[in-house]
Design an enzyme around this catalytic site. Structure first.
Site, PDB file in Angstrom:
ATOM      1  N   HIS A 247     -16.973  60.997  99.059  1.00 38.78           N
ATOM      2  CA  HIS A 247     -15.560  60.688  98.830  1.00 38.78           C
ATOM      3  C   HIS A 247     -14.867  60.353 100.157  1.00 38.78           C
ATOM      4  O   HIS A 247     -15.125  61.003 101.174  1.00 38.78           O
ATOM      5  CB  HIS A 247     -14.876  61.899  98.189  1.00 38.78           C
TER       6      HIS A 247
ATOM      7  N   HIS B 232     -12.814  60.686 103.083  1.00 39.65           N
ATOM      8  CA  HIS B 232     -12.072  61.830 103.622  1.00 39.65           C
ATOM      9  C   HIS B 232     -12.322  61.941 105.117  1.00 39.65           C
ATOM     10  O   HIS B 232     -13.250  61.345 105.665  1.00 39.65           O
ATOM     11  CB  HIS B 232     -12.493  63.132 102.935  1.00 39.65           C
TER      12      HIS B 232
ATOM     13  N   ASN C 119     -15.612  60.978 109.741  1.00 40.32           N
ATOM     14  CA  ASN C 119     -17.020  60.590 109.746  1.00 40.32           C
ATOM     15  C   ASN C 119     -17.248  59.747 108.500  1.00 40.32           C
ATOM     16  O   ASN C 119     -16.940  60.191 107.395  1.00 40.32           O
ATOM     17  CB  ASN C 119     -17.935  61.820 109.674  1.00 40.32           C
TER      18      ASN C 119
ATOM     19  N   HIS D 225     -12.773  57.783  94.335  1.00 41.57           N
ATOM     20  CA  HIS D 225     -14.056  58.214  94.906  1.00 41.57           C
ATOM     21  C   HIS D 225     -14.820  57.057  95.532  1.00 41.57           C
ATOM     22  O   HIS D 225     -15.560  57.245  96.510  1.00 41.57           O
ATOM     23  CB  HIS D 225     -14.906  58.874  93.817  1.00 41.57           C
TER      24      HIS D 225
ATOM     25  N   CYS E 118     -12.646  64.905  94.357  1.00 39.12           N
ATOM     26  CA  CYS E 118     -11.949  64.151  93.323  1.00 39.12           C
ATOM     27  C   CYS E 118     -10.940  65.066  92.630  1.00 39.12           C
ATOM     28  O   CYS E 118     -11.072  66.292  92.683  1.00 39.12           O
ATOM     29  CB  CYS E 118     -12.952  63.620  92.294  1.00 39.12           C
TER      30      CYS E 118
END
Length: 353
Positions: free
Chosen positions: A167, A169, A156, A116, A73
């Protein structure tokens, strides 16, 4: 797109990718970090001929922190994270706990959004296009490193996959070798080319799938289908209709159309198991041609490879996962409990609209 490169307190590179050209990224990493020390090494298996990354330093990496301590974040006040600024569109930075480093390659983290609680499927088409541009830019930059032979962009999603940070990504691995999966494809491409007098295997597969019953969705420049011999319960391959070896080869038409197609595909994945079910865990993996020499694959060049994305989930039905047990883990022979044709039909049924 505006790109701004900076450095974190321990010397790692961080890059902001912004939608607005007037974005200013001058925040300084105020954390008292020491230089990152890694112990990554590549060992080659003499029996299988493949490579294994030994990275014992990763045992100490961040593991399921609470949301208010998420390192992905933006930094806010005295709560300092991996991203020094108080907001961002897309950020890429060198992994603090890399599997590959130095002469053994490089690992990067890609933060898709500062939100998030979002997922890739929640992005707007404009945001998804920015992620595509970041993937493309990093592929270009990493391909020029002397230790890098292949660039792998992937996501993933979900605790079931093994994700340790909630989060939204993804990651980018820059390998110092051609990966075993890609090598297998290239050998098949070489054999098919020789057996058919020069035909391209990827083109043949795409032609067959376009004419068959496993197409999930199709647009002017992209097609998504469940492969004939799918390994996973729900597995979709997404191809540009014009064969290119990597993300750099996509033309503007394909780039412009990608966000709509990919977001639709991800949203369908979240609806496979019905309303009220937890978000579908998945792996999304870009397959690109290696940047190194391909002498071992006789008669094959980079242009014979076809860029494509493979998206799959390890969930086979509501509340049940597909485990890689004896046959899969011990002998690399997959056993799929769902017919690919049935999986394709289900994915056509659950259009996100």
């Amino acid at each position: 797109m505006k790109k701004t490169s900076t450095r974190l307190a321990d010397g790692r590179e961080l890059i902001y990718y912004d939608l607005r050209d007037d974005a200013v990224r001058d925040a300084v990493d105020r954390r008292p970090l020491e230089r990152t020390v890694t112990t990554s090494e590549i060992r080659r298996d003499p029996l299988l001929g493949d490579s294994v990354a030994i990275a014992s330093h990763r045992q100490g990496r961040t593991y399921h922190p609470p949301a208010d301590e998420c390192p992905l974040c933006p930094s806010q006040g005295d709560r300092l994270s991996e991203i020094p600024d108080s907001s961002y569109d897309v950020v890429v930075f060198e992994n603090r706990f890399p599997s590959l480093a130095g002469d053994s390659g490089r690992c990067e983290v890609v933060c898709f959004t500062s939100d998030h609680n979002a997922s890739f499927a929640d992005l707007t088409e404009e945001q998804a296009r920015l992620v595509l541009e970041a993937w493309t830019d990093r592929t270009s930059e990493l391909s020029h490193l002397p230790s890098v032979e292949q660039v792998f962009c992937f996501e993933n999603r979900g605790a079931e996959i093994g994700v340790t940070l909630g989060h939204p990504h993804g990651q980018i691995y820059a390998y110092p070798f051609t990966t075993p999966r890609t090598a297998l494809m290239l050998r098949q491409v070489a054999q098919h080319k020789e057996a058919t007098g020069g035909e391209n295997l990827f083109d043949s597969v795409l032609e067959t799938e376009l004419a068959g019953e496993r197409v999930v969705l199709e647009s002017e420049h992209w097609v998504a289908f469940v492969p004939y011999a799918a390994h996973w319960p729900y597995e979709v391959h997404l191809y540009p209709k014009r064969r290119v070896p990597d993300l750099l080869g996509l033309d503007e038409d394909a780039r412009s159309e990608f966000p709509k197609v990919y977001l639709e595909l991800l949203r369908r994945f979240d609806r496979i198991f019905g309303e009220g079910e937890p978000a579908t865990p998945y792996i999304a993996a870009w397959h690109q041609a290696p940047f190194g020499q391909l002498e071992e694959f006789e008669g094959v060049s980079r242009d014979d490879f076809a860029l494509h994305l493979e998206l799959f989930t390890i969930r086979r039905t509501s509340g049940k996962l597909k485990f890689l047990a004896g046959s899969e883990s011990g002998m690399s022979v997959f056993i799929n409990d769902i017919r690919p044709e049935a999986a394709a039909e289900r994915l056509r049924e659950v259009a996100s609209s």
